[in-house]
Motif scaffolding. Structure first.
Motif, short mmCIF file in Angstrom:
data_model
loop_
_atom_site.label_atom_id
_atom_site.label_comp_id
_atom_site.label_asym_id
_atom_site.label_seq_id
_atom_site.Cartn_x
_atom_site.Cartn_y
_atom_site.Cartn_z
N VAL A 110 85.80 53.84 15.57
CA VAL A 110 86.55 52.72 16.17
C VAL A 110 86.52 52.83 17.69
O VAL A 110 86.35 51.82 18.39
CB VAL A 110 87.99 52.69 15.64
CG1 VAL A 110 88.80 51.62 16.36
CG2 VAL A 110 88.00 52.41 14.14
N LEU A 111 86.68 54.03 18.23
CA LEU A 111 86.63 54.20 19.68
C LEU A 111 85.27 53.82 20.23
O LEU A 111 85.15 53.15 21.26
CB LEU A 111 86.98 55.65 20.05
CG LEU A 111 86.96 55.99 21.54
CD1 LEU A 111 87.91 55.08 22.32
CD2 LEU A 111 87.33 57.45 21.75
N ARG A 112 84.22 54.23 19.55
CA ARG A 112 82.85 53.93 19.99
C ARG A 112 82.60 52.43 20.04
O ARG A 112 81.79 51.96 20.84
CB ARG A 112 81.87 54.60 19.03
CG ARG A 112 80.47 54.78 19.56
CD ARG A 112 79.70 55.73 18.67
NE ARG A 112 79.69 55.29 17.29
CZ ARG A 112 79.66 56.10 16.23
NH1 ARG A 112 79.63 57.41 16.40
NH2 ARG A 112 79.63 55.63 15.01
N GLU A 137 73.14 55.27 13.07
CA GLU A 137 74.49 55.65 13.47
C GLU A 137 75.28 56.14 12.27
O GLU A 137 76.06 57.10 12.36
CB GLU A 137 75.18 54.45 14.11
CG GLU A 137 76.45 54.77 14.87
CD GLU A 137 76.96 53.59 15.64
OE1 GLU A 137 77.74 52.79 15.07
OE2 GLU A 137 76.58 53.44 16.83
N ALA A 138 75.08 55.50 11.12
CA ALA A 138 75.77 55.94 9.90
C ALA A 138 75.35 57.35 9.49
O ALA A 138 76.17 58.14 9.02
CB ALA A 138 75.48 54.95 8.76
N VAL A 175 81.23 60.30 20.10
CA VAL A 175 81.76 59.09 20.75
C VAL A 175 80.84 58.66 21.88
O VAL A 175 80.44 57.50 21.98
CB VAL A 175 83.18 59.33 21.30
CG1 VAL A 175 83.65 58.12 22.10
CG2 VAL A 175 84.16 59.60 20.16
N LEU A 176 80.50 59.60 22.76
CA LEU A 176 79.83 59.25 24.02
C LEU A 176 78.31 59.23 23.94
O LEU A 176 77.67 58.49 24.69
CB LEU A 176 80.25 60.25 25.10
CG LEU A 176 81.72 60.16 25.52
CD1 LEU A 176 82.09 61.38 26.35
CD2 LEU A 176 81.97 58.88 26.29
N SER A 177 77.73 60.03 23.05
CA SER A 177 76.27 60.20 23.09
C SER A 177 75.55 59.81 21.81
O SER A 177 74.33 59.99 21.72
CB SER A 177 75.93 61.66 23.43
OG SER A 177 76.52 62.05 24.66
N ALA A 178 76.27 59.31 20.82
CA ALA A 178 75.62 58.98 19.55
C ALA A 178 74.46 58.02 19.74
O ALA A 178 73.41 58.15 19.09
CB ALA A 178 76.64 58.40 18.58
N HIS A 179 74.61 57.06 20.66
CA HIS A 179 73.56 56.05 20.85
C HIS A 179 72.25 56.67 21.32
O HIS A 179 71.17 56.12 21.08
CB HIS A 179 74.02 54.99 21.85
CG HIS A 179 74.21 55.50 23.25
ND1 HIS A 179 75.32 56.23 23.62
CD2 HIS A 179 73.43 55.42 24.35
CE1 HIS A 179 75.22 56.57 24.89
NE2 HIS A 179 74.09 56.09 25.36
N LEU A 210 86.50 68.54 20.58
CA LEU A 210 85.29 68.74 21.37
C LEU A 210 84.04 68.31 20.61
O LEU A 210 83.14 67.68 21.17
CB LEU A 210 85.17 70.21 21.77
CG LEU A 210 86.07 70.68 22.92
CD1 LEU A 210 85.97 72.19 23.07
CD2 LEU A 210 85.68 69.99 24.22
N ALA A 211 84.00 68.62 19.33
CA ALA A 211 82.86 68.20 18.51
C ALA A 211 82.77 66.68 18.45
O ALA A 211 81.67 66.11 18.49
CB ALA A 211 82.98 68.79 17.11
#
Length: 208
Positions: free
Chosen positions: A108-110, A191-192, A178-182, A172-173
């Protein structure tokens, strides 16, 4: 097991429609400004104009945009946590439940439009919370995850260990997802797929 939804004081909870006050309206105006203009072009004067109040009214609550942004981000991320756990199933095993709450919060945050806008236009606003200090929203999440881990340890569902350190390890994990998945998504990995790997990582970190 305590969930992310049921821990923390009432002052940590996002405002509902029935208890929203003038400050929420001002924060709504600030949010709209940032979505439209970005952080650098948003001023307290513009926030006051959009909120339909005088500049001094806004200054009585926040002396500068940094203070206002801190309150806006805290309200936004608390709302993200609430949304992520709204459909939680209390009958699920403790580990599954906590893992899903963290994974849903990440997702949700992403996808949160304010977060995406800040990362796109003003990523330096996020850096202090990654490199220098913890923010209020991070402290909230850490507190409720720590409580959930501690409660699950008492029933033997989560491995032994320092629940505070374990909570911080989980958060931390989650940061990277959140920030680098893309940066890790392509024709071979979706992404899934990454979200499922996050669940596996969190599960194995918690299991006894």
């Amino acid at each position: 097991m305590p969930s992310l939804r049921h821990n923390g004081s009432s002052e940590d909870s996002p405002a509902t429609e029935s208890d929203r006050g003038p400050r929420d309206a001002y924060l709504d105006a600030a949010r709209a400004c940032i979505l439209d203009l970005g952080w650098r072009r948003t001023t307290l004067t513009e926030v006051a104009r959009r909120a339909g109040v005088s500049r001094m009214t806004i200054y009585r609550s926040w002396s500068d945009m940094s203070q206002l942004l801190g309150d806006l981000m805290t309200r936004e991320w608390r709302g993200v946590v609430t949304e992520a756990v709204a459909a939680e199933d209390p009958s699920r095993p403790a580990v599954e439940r906590l893992v899903e709450e963290v994974a849903q919060t990440v997702r949700v945050l992403r996808e949160n439009e304010l977060f995406v806008r800040i990362v796109e236009l003003d990523p330096e606003l996020i850096l202090p919370y990654l490199l220098s200090r913890r923010g209020r929203s991070q402290e909230l999440v850490l507190d409720v995850v720590e409580r959930a881990i501690g409660a699950a340890q008492e029933t033997g569902e989560v491995r032994a260990g320092n629940p505070r350190a374990m909570a911080r390890g989980l958060v931390l994990a989650a940061h990277g997802f959140v920030l680098s998945a893309h940066t890790m998504v392509d024709e071979a990995v979706s992404e899934a797929d990454l979200d499922e790997e996050l669940r596996v990582t969190l599960t194995r970190a918690l299991q006894s």
